[in-house]
Design a protein around this motif. Structure first.
Motif, PDB file in Angstrom:
ATOM      1  N   THR A   1       0.872  -3.798  -1.927  1.00 37.74           N
ATOM      2  CA  THR A   1      -0.001  -2.803  -2.543  1.00 37.74           C
ATOM      3  C   THR A   1      -1.417  -3.354  -2.653  1.00 37.74           C
ATOM      4  OG1 THR A   1       1.901  -2.020  -3.821  1.00 37.74           O
ATOM      5  CG2 THR A   1      -0.273  -1.229  -4.492  1.00 37.74           C
TER       6      THR A   1
ATOM      7  N   ALA B   1       3.835   7.637  -2.502  1.00 38.32           N
ATOM      8  CA  ALA B   1       3.657   6.775  -3.674  1.00 38.32           C
ATOM      9  C   ALA B   1       4.709   7.095  -4.728  1.00 38.32           C
ATOM     10  CB  ALA B   1       2.257   6.952  -4.248  1.00 38.32           C
TER      11      ALA B   1
ATOM     12  N   PHE C   1       2.814   2.215   1.811  1.00 37.56           N
ATOM     13  CA  PHE C   1       3.736   2.909   0.912  1.00 37.56           C
ATOM     14  C   PHE C   1       5.128   3.016   1.526  1.00 37.56           C
ATOM     15  CE2 PHE C   1       0.182   5.446  -1.411  1.00 37.56           C
ATOM     16  CZ  PHE C   1      -0.032   4.374  -2.246  1.00 37.56           C
TER      17      PHE C   1
ATOM     18  N   THR D   1       1.104   0.699  -7.815  1.00 38.02           N
ATOM     19  CA  THR D   1       1.292   1.918  -7.018  1.00 38.02           C
ATOM     20  C   THR D   1       0.708   3.127  -7.728  1.00 38.02           C
ATOM     21  OG1 THR D   1       3.336   1.001  -6.095  1.00 38.02           O
ATOM     22  CG2 THR D   1       3.003   3.371  -5.858  1.00 38.02           C
TER      23      THR D   1
END
Length: 355
Positions: A86, A116, A273, A313
């Motif tokens: 991330t 996400a 992601f 995230t």
């Protein structure tokens, strides 16, 4: 490897990192070519192929660690991999995105918000699974790891539907984001390969060789890294979540930069992601191989890493939703927050894991 001198262990680790970097670039390139040649680049099978291909180092480390019963390295690498990959988005925003607009502004898309959300969903099950009794295992499977895999598959279906257009304005694409559709860089990669005379057989051979090198390098990383961590007095969780996770994230950095150079900002975000959503599925692999319920054995540091991954995230999810245009220190304000949170979070991990 326990009998090898420390300098040789470091050398093996560095060589393995270099092999993963080089092979990972080729693996990603030929994955794109094959996905386009076989016409499943955006299909369900293509999403699975891309997720597995970009996480082969983590897969190799998980298999190697689980087969030896060294689950702390595997767990730390998986959960630390989510956090550090991330952070890769923030790094791409800093060194890859040119101009005055941030990465999340250019990549505005509801499909990415769905991705996400999928990452947050599977990480939430990781936390819930850590509270399950360790004896709840049937046929080398546990309910939590099966649920993670099921949520991942269901999430891929939703992501594919979102990619085909959502019932929002302009198919869920934000105004003034990248004009080309997400994934156009993969088409360019295939066209370049065709122009260079690369046949499908050659692309497939190169893919398999790169995959094999990546797997072997991943095993070398786990074996040498485990001994290095022991001799350096570092916990397996901390080492797996930082040094090992960074080493296995190198292909994501190179492929992300390649996508951004082609103006495919949405693909760069989607690949991160997508890989992060797949990583917790490896707990199912670790459970099958080790025959142990992995998540109920999770330590405080493991749960800490999971929460950190969710938090990072969430910051980017909000960044895609609010699309901050202004840059600070050369990147979007969401990327700045992610960098700060990761540094503070890693410092906290030292306290939680006691090194």
């Amino acid at each position: 490897m326990a009998s090898l001198p420390f300098w040789l262990l470091i050398l093996i680790f560095i060589v393995a990192v270099g092999a993963i970097w080089v092979a990972g670039i080729q693996l990603s390139r030929y994955t794109d070519v094959l996905a386009e040649r076989f016409h499943f680049g955006a299909a369900f099978g293509g999403l699975i192929l891309l997720a597995i291909a970009t996480n082969l180092p983590e897969l190799a480390i998980t298999v190697s660690a689980a087969s030896q019963g060294n689950l702390s390295i595997a767990v730390g690498n998986i959960l630390g991999g989510v956090a550090i990959q991330t952070v890769v988005l923030a790094l791409l925003d800093l060194i890859g995105v040119r101009g005055v607009k941030s990465l999340t502004y250019r990549a505005g898309s509801l499909a990415l918000i769905v991705e996400a959300g999928l990452v947050i969903a599977v990480l939430s099950v990781v936390i819930a699974g850590s509270q399950m009794p360790p004896g709840l295992i049937f046929f080398r499977l546990t309910p939590d790891t099966v649920l993670i895999a099921a949520i991942w598959v269901a999430g891929l279906v939703l992501v594919r539907r979102a990619g085909n257009g959502m019932s929002w304005y302009d198919g869920g694409q934000a105004p003034d984001s990248q004009p080309e559709p997400m994934g156009h860089s993969r088409v360019i990669q295939e066209e370049m390969a065709t122009s260079a005379g690369t046949s499908t057989a050659k692309a497939l051979t190169a893919f398999l060789i790169a995959a094999l090198i990546t797997l072997l390098a991943g095993v070398a990383l786990e074996r040498s890294g485990s001994v290095i961590a022991d001799r350096a007095g570092l916990s397996g969780i901390f080492f797996g979540a930082t040094v090992l996770a960074l080493a296995t994230a190198l292909p994501e950095i190179s492929t992300g930069l390649a996508a951004i150079r082609m103006g495919d900002y949405k693909l760069a975000v989607s690949d991160i992601f997508g890989g992060n959503a797949f990583l917790p599925v490896l707990f199912l692999v670790a459970t099958v191989i080790s025959g142990q319920a992995v998540l109920p054995e999770a330590q405080a540091a493991d749960i800490y890493l999971t929460a950190l991954g969710i938090l990072l995230t969430l910051v980017f999810l909000l960044g895609i939703a609010f699309r901050p245009q202004r840059k600070i220190l050369g990147m979007g304000i969401d990327s700045v927050f992610v960098f700060v949170l990761y540094v503070v979070g890693t410092a906290g991990l030292l306290v939680v894991s006691d090194f």
